[in-house]
Every structure is written in structure tokens, then in C-alpha cells.
Design an enzyme around this catalytic site. Structure first.
Site, mmCIF file in Angstrom:
data_model
loop_
_atom_site.group_PDB
_atom_site.id
_atom_site.type_symbol
_atom_site.label_atom_id
_atom_site.label_comp_id
_atom_site.label_asym_id
_atom_site.label_seq_id
_atom_site.Cartn_x
_atom_site.Cartn_y
_atom_site.Cartn_z
ATOM 1 N N TYR A 40 0.818 -1.212 0.000
ATOM 2 C CA TYR A 40 0.000 0.000 0.000
ATOM 3 C C TYR A 40 0.855 1.267 0.000
ATOM 4 O O TYR A 40 0.362 2.345 -0.340
ATOM 5 C CB TYR A 40 -0.933 0.048 1.221
ATOM 6 C CG TYR A 40 -1.963 -1.059 1.317
ATOM 7 C CD1 TYR A 40 -2.150 -1.976 0.278
ATOM 8 C CD2 TYR A 40 -2.744 -1.182 2.457
ATOM 9 C CE1 TYR A 40 -3.087 -2.987 0.396
ATOM 10 C CE2 TYR A 40 -3.692 -2.197 2.577
ATOM 11 C CZ TYR A 40 -3.851 -3.100 1.546
ATOM 12 O OH TYR A 40 -4.779 -4.109 1.669
ATOM 13 N N HIS A 98 0.330 -11.676 2.011
ATOM 14 C CA HIS A 98 -0.677 -10.905 1.293
ATOM 15 C C HIS A 98 -1.298 -11.682 0.132
ATOM 16 O O HIS A 98 -2.520 -11.677 -0.057
ATOM 17 C CB HIS A 98 -0.052 -9.605 0.778
ATOM 18 C CG HIS A 98 -1.039 -8.534 0.480
ATOM 19 N ND1 HIS A 98 -0.705 -7.207 0.468
ATOM 20 C CD2 HIS A 98 -2.375 -8.581 0.187
ATOM 21 C CE1 HIS A 98 -1.779 -6.477 0.176
ATOM 22 N NE2 HIS A 98 -2.801 -7.295 -0.001
#
Length: 267
Positions: A40, A98
Site C-alpha cells: 500500500y 498478502h
């Protein structure tokens, strides 16, 4: 904080002052679970907002996620240490893989073993996975045991209910976290959800979140608007009827929103 709060604050696609303001406002309103990730590019901003909030670290539950380029045995722990520096923390509460390694180049067992070692070193209190298929979950369980997998974070919303994976996770006692629980706002335009919201005198977003919460999922919606952040947090007090739940269950159409070119072959 030992237990993951049921409603968390997602930070996907939020960066710079935008994510600082979102996290700051969320913490003011009462959010205590903040979800970020290496990819991110906002861990430092999230860390800044948390540090400036004045809220004691032990009152918060912070999640980050290891990106696919750091899933190897020698890369995972250094990458997590880097995340901790950015977050200004000695330890996160939860660290997730992730995504499975693209084309399974790095075995799940290697990544999970490194993640377990990170936990043993005290870098993270709990470990888990995200975007795993049943096959990947089976490999993770074989590597570290289902008891060591704190959650599976996957895309779940009324239009993608992921039932096969959900059923497998539940059968193995693995908790579920629903990301994109509002389907990027698509739930606000669905007539069935709108009708339920009208009957309850609430919003479509709160109905969609309540639907996930009543199934035992944690949810991590994101927003930059104070009113929406506040409304999302209140979804836990909304109680849907069996008929409401059944009507929303019928909306499943396999509409997957997070499907990058390196994604696994979904169940």
C-alpha cells in the site's frame, strides 16, 4: 490488544495526508483495528497517525501484510522489520502473507515457516494469510498448523461470497476477515440491499457490513469521510432477520473485484 476487533479500518489505496486523516479520524471515532500492507505504500503514514493519536499501543490491533517479493525465507523477516520501522512499532498484532507467491514460485511452506519464525522472534503476535485458495490453505495448515493461522483475509461481499473457501476455513477452525465488504460501493446501488436498509432505517453500507458480521467475519471497510467512518463502525449494532440474510445470500454472482494478473486459480 489480544483479540482482533470485528470492525477494522482498511487503508487500501489511501496514501499521504489522505490516509493520515482517515486513520486519525477513525481512531477518534473509536476504531482500534488498523489494517495496512507493505504494497500500500502507506505504513509510515499509518504509523505517524497512530503515534500522533496518543492512544496506547496495547489498545490497538495493527495488521500488515508481506508482499510477494519478500516471501522467501531470507527476505520475509527483514521486510517485516522494515515495516515495523515505518510503523514506529516493535511488534504488529497480525502479519499476513498478502498473496500466494505468483505461479507458486516460492512454496507456501517456506513463507509460512519464515512467518512463524517472525512470530517466535516477537515481531508479530499472530500470523495469517490472505487471498489463499483451498490448496494454499491446505499447504499453510500442513506447514504451521491451523491453530497458528489467526485469520484468512479474502474478498467477501454480497456479490462474491466465496463459499467454498469460507466453508473450508470454517471446517478447519480458521477465522475469516472480509476485505472490500462494500464491493467498492456497489452495495449502495443494489435494490435488494437498499430495500432492507429502508426497512431498518439504516444505510445500505451498514446492511452489507452487518451481513458479514452476523456470519462471524471481521470486516475492514475504508473511507475518507468522517460520517461514513462513523456509520460503518455502528454496523455492529444492526441485527438483520433470517429473511434479510437469505435475501442477501441470493445476491452472490461471483463478482470478483480484486483479481490481478498474478492471482491464483480461484476456487
Amino acid at each position: 490488544m489480544n483479540t482482533m476487533p470485528k470492525i477494522g479500518l482498511g487503508t487500501f489505496r489511501l496514501q499521504g495526508q489522505t490516509v493520515i486523516d482517515s486513520v486519525r479520524t477513525g481512531l477518534e471515532l473509536g476504531y482500534r483495528h488498523i489494517d495496512t500492507a507493505q504494497i500500500y505504500g502507506n505504513e509510515a503514514d499509518v504509523g505517524q497517525a497512530i503515534a500522533e493519536s496518543g492512544i496506547a499501543r496495547e489498545q490497538l490491533f495493527v495488521t500488515t501484510k508481506i508482499w510477494t517479493t519478500s516471501l522467501g525465507r531470507d527476505a520475509l523477516i527483514p521486510s517485516l522489520k522494515d515495516s515495523l520501522i515505518k510503523l514506529r512499532m516493535d511488534q504488529v498484532d497480525l502479519t499476513l502473507i498478502h498473496w500466494p507467491s505468483p505461479a507458486d514460485t516460492i512454496p507456501v511452506a517456506e513463507s509460512m515457516s519464515a512467518l512463524l519464525e517472525a512470530q517466535q522472534q516477537g515481531l508479530t503476535r499472530q500470523i495469517g494469510v490472505s487471498n489463499f485458495t483451498i490448496a494454499h490453505l491446505q499447504q499453510a495448515i500442513a506447514a504451521v498448523g491451523a491453530d497458528n493461522i489467526a485469520t484468512l483475509q479474502i474478498e467477501i461481499h454480497p456479490f462474491l461470497q466465496n463459499r467454498k473457501v469460507v466453508d473450508f476455513a470454517r471446517a478447519n477452525g480458521i477465522h475469516l476477515t472480509a476485505y472490500m465488504p462494500l464491493a467498492y460501493g456497489r452495495v449502495m446501488h443494489d435494490p435488494v440491499i437498499a430495500g432492507i436498509a429502508e426497512r431498518h432505517g439504516t444505510s445500505a453500507a451498514q446492511v452489507a457490513l452487518a451481513w458479514s458480521l452476523q456470519q462471524g467475519y471481521a470486516v475492514i471497510p475504508s473511507s475518507t469521510r468522517r460520517a461514513n467512518l462513523e456509520a460503518n463502525l455502528q454496523a455492529g449494532s444492526l441485527r438483520l432477520s433470517d429473511d434479510d440474510m437469505a435475501a442477501i445470500a441470493a445476491l452472490d454472482r461471483g463478482e470478483r473485484l480484486a483479481n490481478p494478473d498474478f492471482a491464483p486459480h480461484w476456487d
